[in-house]
Design an enzyme around this catalytic site. Structure first.
Site, PDB file in Angstrom:
ATOM      1  N   ASP A  82     -29.895   2.721  26.945  1.00  0.00           N
ATOM      2  CA  ASP A  82     -29.593   3.367  25.671  1.00  0.00           C
ATOM      3  C   ASP A  82     -29.023   2.391  24.649  1.00  0.00           C
ATOM      4  OD1 ASP A  82     -29.394   5.722  24.006  1.00  0.00           O
ATOM      5  OD2 ASP A  82     -27.228   5.637  24.308  1.00  0.00           O
ATOM      6  N   HIS A 120     -29.525  -2.618  21.185  1.00  0.00           N
ATOM      7  CA  HIS A 120     -28.515  -2.879  20.160  1.00  0.00           C
ATOM      8  C   HIS A 120     -27.676  -4.122  20.474  1.00  0.00           C
ATOM      9  CE1 HIS A 120     -29.855   0.864  18.757  1.00  0.00           C
ATOM     10  NE2 HIS A 120     -28.966   1.658  19.315  1.00  0.00           N
ATOM     11  N   LYS A 174     -27.490  -1.635   9.857  1.00  0.00           N
ATOM     12  CA  LYS A 174     -26.088  -1.520   9.472  1.00  0.00           C
ATOM     13  C   LYS A 174     -25.677  -2.740   8.651  1.00  0.00           C
ATOM     14  CE  LYS A 174     -24.743   1.439  13.342  1.00  0.00           C
ATOM     15  NZ  LYS A 174     -24.399   2.596  12.492  1.00  0.00           N
ATOM     16  N   LEU A 193     -34.476  13.147  14.004  1.00  0.00           N
ATOM     17  CA  LEU A 193     -34.401  11.811  13.412  1.00  0.00           C
ATOM     18  C   LEU A 193     -34.894  11.817  11.972  1.00  0.00           C
ATOM     19  CD1 LEU A 193     -33.954   8.740  13.598  1.00  0.00           C
ATOM     20  CD2 LEU A 193     -36.275   8.540  14.508  1.00  0.00           C
ATOM     21  N   ASP A 232     -35.222  -1.400  15.558  1.00  0.00           N
ATOM     22  CA  ASP A 232     -33.912  -1.101  16.134  1.00  0.00           C
ATOM     23  C   ASP A 232     -33.018  -0.735  14.954  1.00  0.00           C
ATOM     24  OD1 ASP A 232     -31.396  -0.997  17.214  1.00  0.00           O
ATOM     25  OD2 ASP A 232     -31.536  -2.865  18.331  1.00  0.00           O
ATOM     26  N   HIS A 233     -32.703   0.558  14.803  1.00  0.00           N
ATOM     27  CA  HIS A 233     -32.001   1.010  13.600  1.00  0.00           C
ATOM     28  C   HIS A 233     -30.610   0.401  13.465  1.00  0.00           C
ATOM     29  CE1 HIS A 233     -30.955   4.104  16.700  1.00  0.00           C
ATOM     30  NE2 HIS A 233     -29.751   3.906  16.211  1.00  0.00           N
ATOM     31  N   GLU A 243     -17.769   4.220  22.216  1.00  0.00           N
ATOM     32  CA  GLU A 243     -17.860   5.567  21.662  1.00  0.00           C
ATOM     33  C   GLU A 243     -16.809   6.454  22.316  1.00  0.00           C
ATOM     34  OE1 GLU A 243     -22.238   6.752  20.776  1.00  0.00           O
ATOM     35  OE2 GLU A 243     -22.291   5.619  22.643  1.00  0.00           O
ATOM     36  N   GLY A 266     -43.556  13.800  13.809  1.00  0.00           N
ATOM     37  CA  GLY A 266     -42.265  14.361  14.200  1.00  0.00           C
ATOM     38  C   GLY A 266     -41.396  14.630  12.988  1.00  0.00           C
ATOM     39  N   ALA A 267     -42.036  15.004  11.864  1.00  0.00           N
ATOM     40  CA  ALA A 267     -41.315  15.150  10.593  1.00  0.00           C
ATOM     41  C   ALA A 267     -40.325  16.306  10.598  1.00  0.00           C
ATOM     42  CB  ALA A 267     -42.312  15.328   9.448  1.00  0.00           C
ATOM     43  N   SER A 268     -40.519  17.281  11.490  1.00  0.00           N
ATOM     44  CA  SER A 268     -39.574  18.403  11.547  1.00  0.00           C
ATOM     45  C   SER A 268     -38.455  18.156  12.550  1.00  0.00           C
ATOM     46  CB  SER A 268     -40.318  19.700  11.910  1.00  0.00           C
ATOM     47  OG  SER A 268     -40.959  19.563  13.174  1.00  0.00           O
ATOM     48  N   GLY A 269     -38.448  16.969  13.176  1.00  0.00           N
ATOM     49  CA  GLY A 269     -37.463  16.661  14.203  1.00  0.00           C
ATOM     50  C   GLY A 269     -36.148  16.146  13.645  1.00  0.00           C
TER      51      GLY A 269
END
Length: 579
Positions: A246, A251, A193, A34, A188-189, A227, A29-32
């Site tokens: 989500d 998170h 942070k 993320l 989990d990105h 948000e 998915g390198a062109s996506g």
């Protein structure tokens, strides 16, 4: 009131940063979106800091037809360095086609031969979740799950990890069929942070907070991800997901586990994971019934945000007109273990809320008794420690302090709390404390008492005479102009704690302050990362020339380097209360 801004008191202390070993990153998915927004800029940052091995390469994979040069042009938005760009390659094909994986295998082999390397390989699935099983199966069947050169092989899976328990178990089984557990990285990105990473440092590198981190001192904890935006063109995805899938189950629970987990034996990934799992298993299962007020769902409707009209969720593009998908979720959870029994944890997340903020607020219990009732102060607010995650990353500590002047506000007292604020009661406590001081021994061999006298020299570049040359002072005077003592207080609270008192004239600077130096942490979980010792936390009560409070503690510096420095949360009363 002005904000209190922490400063870095010692930047160069306790730093550990390990450059990456020889490896190639294969991005599906390198062109996506993320990959373009997150992964490629991150690789460029590592390159700029010299943390990529000279044999590093990145092989982008996707359905989109691109040449190596085409792919490098998209990467060039992050770095113009030819040395960096020449490490990028591209392979296109169908994710269900076995030939695609044979081509990938050959490209990896060719690149390693070109580099004369046996670099390890990381497969990063930057893909829609429904494609995960197909890619994992084909990686296994093609033999890409095993090293061809003796290097390591790892696979990284982004959230969401399944849609529900059943699909998560199926995905786990699929991964386990072809990859060993130590090869699998579930990402989990949010944990990347800075302030989230700092939670472990803040808790386990400082002795000042961890003793209070329990049901005895903490009233409740709030974790918020709010948000101000709506679904912003992601209606098709969000309507199948909602706030729970989500944000909540990944998170929010990740942050909860870091805040509430027990201290791990070391900073190794397995030890931290074990404590997280133990914590999550201790969460009291919520009851999903209409009468249960511990769980609340909501959905935003049409209205205004910062003066701009916005549509309701059901009017968003690609959202079903009668959708019941939640855009807001809040829960009150309890953790049934010794540390947290009956302490509520409030978790909330939502879209189209008044402002964008992610933070963890630790609300301490109010003082059990106010000694200031006789002065008209019947109630005291709770102290709050706030770990700010976004949009601004940082730490805030909120506590009471006395304003300058005759107005009565709160201050810290280093003695047993007196029964009230009446003068007689305070006097009684002072007398009791002074009677508990261990009498010093005035003998030449006793180093607990030191006297001195200033001699001629320079102060701030100006020559000054010695004390015996001062006007009206006897030429052979033995009067001390400097005195220092180490005292001990023989009571239950202060037994064997040394109190260092010093005063003198003609010293380098004019200062009056009280420094409370806390004990160092009894154990460091960071020894495996090369940090063997941690400095003590210090609370400074400044009396003159500036009046204020300073708190010095350890925190992680920004960046991938494991680097701790001393933060000074330092302020003067006059500046803070000027507004």
């Amino acid at each position: 009131m002005k904000s209190i801004c922490p400063t870095v008191a010692d930047e160069g202390v306790l730093c550990v940063e390990t450059p990456a070993p020889a490896c190639g990153v294969v991005v599906f998915g390198a062109s996506g979106d993320l990959a373009q927004r997150k992964l490629l800029p991150a690789l460029a940052s590592l390159f700029d800091r010299g943390l990529l091995n000279e044999d590093f390469f990145c092989l982008g994979c996707g359905r989109k037809e691109l040449s190596d040069d085409d792919f490098r042009k998209t990467v060039a938005a992050n770095s113009q360095s030819p040395e960096f760009l020449n490490r990028f390659y591209y392979a296109s094909g169908d994710y269900n086609d076995s030939k695609f994986y044979s081509d990938i295998k050959q490209r990896i082999s060719d690149i390693n031969k070109k580099n004369n390397s046996n670099a390890g390989v990381i497969f990063y699935l930057s893909l829609p979740p429904f494609l995960y099983p197909d890619v994992i199966e084909n990686l296994g069947k093609s033999g890409l799950n095993k090293s061809q050169t003796g290097g390591f092989v790892r696979i990284v899976v982004e959230k969401p990890f399944g849609r529900d328990l059943q699909t998560a178990l199926e995905l786990n089984d699929c991964l386990g069929k072809w990859f060993a557990e130590e090869q699998i990285y579930r990402i989990d990105h949010y944990l990347g942070k800075e302030t989230v990473q700092n939670i472990l440092m803040f808790r386990f590198a400082n002795s000042i907070f961890e003793p209070l981190w329990n049901r005895n001192y903490i009233d409740h904890i709030q974790i918020t991800i709010a948000e101000s935006l709506g679904v912003e063109g992601r209606g098709s995805y969000y309507d199948k997901s909602g706030a729970i899938r989500d944000m909540f189950q990944n998170h929010l629970l990740s942050m909860l586990s870091l805040v509430a987990m027990e201290p791990p034996a070391s900073f190794e990934a397995e030890r931290i994971r074990d404590e997280k799992v133990q914590l999550l298993r201790s969460i009291r299962p919520p009851v999903f019934e209409p009468w249960n007020e511990d769980i609340v769902f909501g959905q935003y409707s049409a209205g205004e945000i910062t003066g701009k009209k916005v549509c309701g969720y059901q009017q968003e593009k690609d959202v079903a007109p009668q959708s019941k998908t939640e855009t807001y979720a809040a829960a009150r959870l309890f953790i049934d273990n010794w540390r947290w029994r009956d302490v509520p944890f409030y978790l909330r997340t939502g879209k189209r809320l008044p402002r964008r903020v992610t933070e963890i607020a630790i609300v301490f219990k109010k003082p059990p008794h106010t000694i200031f009732a006789s002065a008209g102060i019947q109630d005291l607010p709770a102290n709050v420690l706030v770990l700010k995650i976004q949009p601004d990353e940082g730490i805030g500590l909120f506590f009471e302090a006395k304003r300058p002047g005759s107005k009565l506000c709160m201050g810290l007292v280093a003695m047993e709390p007196p029964a009230s604020f009446e003068a007689e009661r305070i006097r009684d406590e002072k007398v009791q404390l002074l009677r508990s001081i261990r009498p010093p021994v005035f003998e030449p061999w006793n180093e607990d008492i030191v006297f001195g006298q200033y001699s001629a020299g320079e102060i701030t570049g100006k020559k000054v005479c010695g004390y015996q040359q001062e006007k009206d002072v006897a030429p052979q005077s033995k009067t001390e102009t400097y005195a220092a003592a180490r005292l001990f207080i023989d009571n239950w609270r202060w037994r064997d704690v040394p109190f260092y008192l010093r005063t003198g004239k003609r010293l380098p600077r004019r200062v009056t302050e009280i420094a409370i130096v806390f004990k160092k942490p009894p154990h460091t979980i960071f020894a495996s990362a090369g940090i063997q010792d941690l400095p003590a936390n210090v609370l400074v009560l400044k009396i003159q020339p500036d009046e204020g409070i300073g708190l010095f503690f350890e925190a992680k510096r920004p960046g991938s380097k494991l680097c701790m420095g001393t933060l000074a949360m330092d302020f003067n009363y006059a500046d803070v209360f000027a507004a």
